[in-house]
Scaffold this motif. Structure first.
Motif, mmCIF file in Angstrom:
data_model
loop_
_atom_site.group_PDB
_atom_site.id
_atom_site.type_symbol
_atom_site.label_atom_id
_atom_site.label_comp_id
_atom_site.label_asym_id
_atom_site.label_seq_id
_atom_site.Cartn_x
_atom_site.Cartn_y
_atom_site.Cartn_z
ATOM 1 N N GLU A 127 47.498 65.985 61.925
ATOM 2 C CA GLU A 127 46.048 65.671 61.434
ATOM 3 C C GLU A 127 45.108 64.456 61.969
ATOM 4 O O GLU A 127 44.048 64.578 62.175
ATOM 5 N N LYS A 128 45.838 63.425 62.049
ATOM 6 C CA LYS A 128 45.293 62.116 62.548
ATOM 7 C C LYS A 128 44.943 62.492 63.965
ATOM 8 O O LYS A 128 43.542 61.786 64.425
ATOM 9 N N GLU A 146 56.275 66.889 56.613
ATOM 10 C CA GLU A 146 55.015 66.017 55.952
ATOM 11 C C GLU A 146 54.522 65.051 57.001
ATOM 12 O O GLU A 146 53.371 64.853 57.153
ATOM 13 N N ASP A 147 55.273 64.462 57.395
ATOM 14 C CA ASP A 147 55.232 63.309 58.397
ATOM 15 C C ASP A 147 54.282 64.070 59.762
ATOM 16 O O ASP A 147 53.405 63.453 60.415
ATOM 17 N N ASP A 173 52.715 66.754 59.906
ATOM 18 C CA ASP A 173 51.704 67.072 59.691
ATOM 19 C C ASP A 173 50.375 66.037 59.538
ATOM 20 O O ASP A 173 49.619 66.272 59.841
ATOM 21 N N LYS A 174 50.852 64.875 59.180
ATOM 22 C CA LYS A 174 49.903 63.782 59.111
ATOM 23 C C LYS A 174 49.548 63.545 60.392
ATOM 24 O O LYS A 174 48.473 62.989 60.765
ATOM 25 N N VAL A 175 50.412 63.248 61.363
ATOM 26 C CA VAL A 175 50.391 62.994 62.869
ATOM 27 C C VAL A 175 49.649 63.694 63.425
ATOM 28 O O VAL A 175 48.391 63.557 63.978
ATOM 29 N N TYR A 204 56.873 57.828 67.609
ATOM 30 C CA TYR A 204 57.683 58.053 66.293
ATOM 31 C C TYR A 204 58.906 58.478 66.343
ATOM 32 O O TYR A 204 59.511 59.629 66.290
ATOM 33 N N GLN A 224 43.749 65.121 65.375
ATOM 34 C CA GLN A 224 42.860 66.109 65.066
ATOM 35 C C GLN A 224 41.382 65.214 64.682
ATOM 36 O O GLN A 224 40.432 65.450 65.094
ATOM 37 N N LYS A 225 41.540 64.225 63.869
ATOM 38 C CA LYS A 225 40.457 63.621 63.491
ATOM 39 C C LYS A 225 40.149 62.691 64.338
ATOM 40 O O LYS A 225 38.785 62.345 64.488
#
Length: 79
Positions: free
Chosen positions: A58-59, A51-52, A54-56, A25, A61-62
């Motif tokens: 989180e993904k 925010e971006d 945090d989303k990366v 990214y 981790q998922k």
């Protein structure tokens, strides 16, 4: 614009993968290894991209990448 840093604990073998994802990214952040043996890294980004980031994270981790955010704070100015 302020810079921010994440202090992250992960498995040693995940450091390179996390670095490559953040690098993919363009401009999202810079990964620095604080302790290679123990899997401690720092990711530096700016307030516009928090925010971006945090989303990366989180993904990741998922998807089963072990990521424990130990701190998320304004950058202290140390690479």
């Amino acid at each position: 614009m302020k810079s921010w840093e994440y202090i992250i604990q992960t498995k040693r073998e995940n450091i390179d993968f996390i670095n490559k994802i953040v690098e993919a990214y363009d401009g999202l952040g810079n990964v620095r290894t604080l302790d290679n043996k123990n899997g401690l890294i720092k990711i530096i980004t700016n307030s516009y991209l928090l925010e971006d980031m945090d989303k990366v994270l989180e993904k990741l981790q998922k998807k089963g990448i072990e990521i424990e955010i130990q701190d998320r704070r304004e950058w202290l100015g140390v690479l």
